[in-house]
Design a protein around this motif. Structure first.
Motif, PDB file in Angstrom:
ATOM      1  N   MET A  35       8.563  -7.805   5.416  1.00 44.78           N
ATOM      2  CA  MET A  35       7.987  -6.778   6.098  1.00 44.78           C
ATOM      3  C   MET A  35       8.179  -5.458   5.357  1.00 44.78           C
ATOM      4  N   PHE A  36       9.387  -5.535   4.692  1.00 40.36           N
ATOM      5  CA  PHE A  36       9.702  -4.191   4.063  1.00 40.36           C
ATOM      6  C   PHE A  36       8.585  -4.207   2.654  1.00 40.36           C
ATOM      7  N   GLY A  37       8.109  -5.392   2.174  1.00 45.59           N
ATOM      8  CA  GLY A  37       7.187  -5.419   1.404  1.00 45.59           C
ATOM      9  C   GLY A  37       5.918  -4.837   1.472  1.00 45.59           C
ATOM     10  N   ALA A  38       5.500  -4.968   2.760  1.00 46.10           N
ATOM     11  CA  ALA A  38       4.289  -4.924   3.360  1.00 46.10           C
ATOM     12  C   ALA A  38       4.044  -3.370   3.484  1.00 46.10           C
ATOM     13  N   VAL A  39       5.095  -2.537   3.774  1.00 48.80           N
ATOM     14  CA  VAL A  39       5.003  -1.071   3.955  1.00 48.80           C
ATOM     15  C   VAL A  39       5.672  -0.404   2.607  1.00 48.80           C
ATOM     16  N   PRO A  41       4.535   0.244  -0.265  1.00 47.20           N
ATOM     17  CA  PRO A  41       3.658   1.098  -1.193  1.00 47.20           C
ATOM     18  C   PRO A  41       3.521   2.285  -0.654  1.00 47.20           C
ATOM     19  N   ASP A  42       3.796   2.318   0.863  1.00 48.22           N
ATOM     20  CA  ASP A  42       3.557   3.818   1.357  1.00 48.22           C
ATOM     21  C   ASP A  42       4.748   4.511   1.393  1.00 48.22           C
ATOM     22  N   LEU A  43       5.616   4.164   0.780  1.00 48.94           N
ATOM     23  CA  LEU A  43       7.079   5.018   0.607  1.00 48.94           C
ATOM     24  C   LEU A  43       6.604   6.263  -0.362  1.00 48.94           C
ATOM     25  N   ASP A  44       5.486   5.885  -1.038  1.00 46.28           N
ATOM     26  CA  ASP A  44       5.061   7.055  -2.025  1.00 46.28           C
ATOM     27  C   ASP A  44       4.559   8.463  -1.174  1.00 46.28           C
TER      28      ASP A  44
END
Length: 183
Positions: A35-39, A41-44
């Motif tokens: 689940m962390f991997g799924a979001v 990319p949007d940490l950018d």
């Protein structure tokens, strides 16, 4: 995508974990990494708002390059083949796989730079036009939002079914009480 990344990561992680058959990787940790991997990319967006000031589309950052997630998955695969302890590479693989899933979902309604960093050309299946203010209303009223609702509904259905199932199968021929039946 606005709301479907986390539920999509949940779906993929829940469905792939039983295929794993690795007792050293517990389900909760696997699910959290997926689940962390799924979001991830949007940490950018942190950089987008705090440093860049929105000057460049956040999909043009390396965290939204599919190659980033493919290389991470490849590194996890090599580490898996070379390591005796396979727990970490499996967790890295579900993380990277869901990061790549994020790219596919974004591609449905936004630009993804599939060939970056070699070619900085955006590709998209369909684009959400800027018609409404605030910006998120454009996504809410776009036809791709139906898919997001379907992903969220599927994740909720899976979650409901998992919670309603007993966590352990009932023991066979277990005594009813300490004294046995009829005492």
């Amino acid at each position: 995508m606005l709301i479907a990344h986390l539920p999509a990561g949940y779906i993929v992680s829940v469905l792939t974990y039983p295929l794993l058959r690795m007792p050293q990787v517990d389900g909760k940790t696997y699910l959290r990494c997926g689940m962390f991997g799924a979001v991830a990319p949007d940490l950018d967006m942190i950089y987008f708002y705090l440093v860049d000031g929105g000057r460049h589309p956040h999909h043009s950052y390396f965290s939204h390059f599919p190659l980033t997630w493919l290389l991470l998955a490849l590194a996890a695969g090599v580490y898996y083949r070379c390591s005796a302890n396979r727990r970490l590479p499996v967790l890295a693989l579900v993380f990277a796989g869901n990061g790549l899933l994020h790219m596919v979902l974004d591609y449905l309604a936004s630009n993804i730079y599939w060939l970056a960093p070699f070619v900085l050309k955006p590709f998209s299946l369909t684009l959400v036009e800027r018609v409404y203010q605030p910006w998120w209303l454009n996504f809410l009223f776009h036809r791709s939002f139906v898919l997001e609702i379907a992903i969220v509904a599927t994740a909720l259905l899976i979650r409901h079914r998992r919670r309603s199932q007993p966590s352990e199968p009932p023991a066979l021929a277990a005594p009813a009480a300490a004294g046995g039946e009829g005492s």
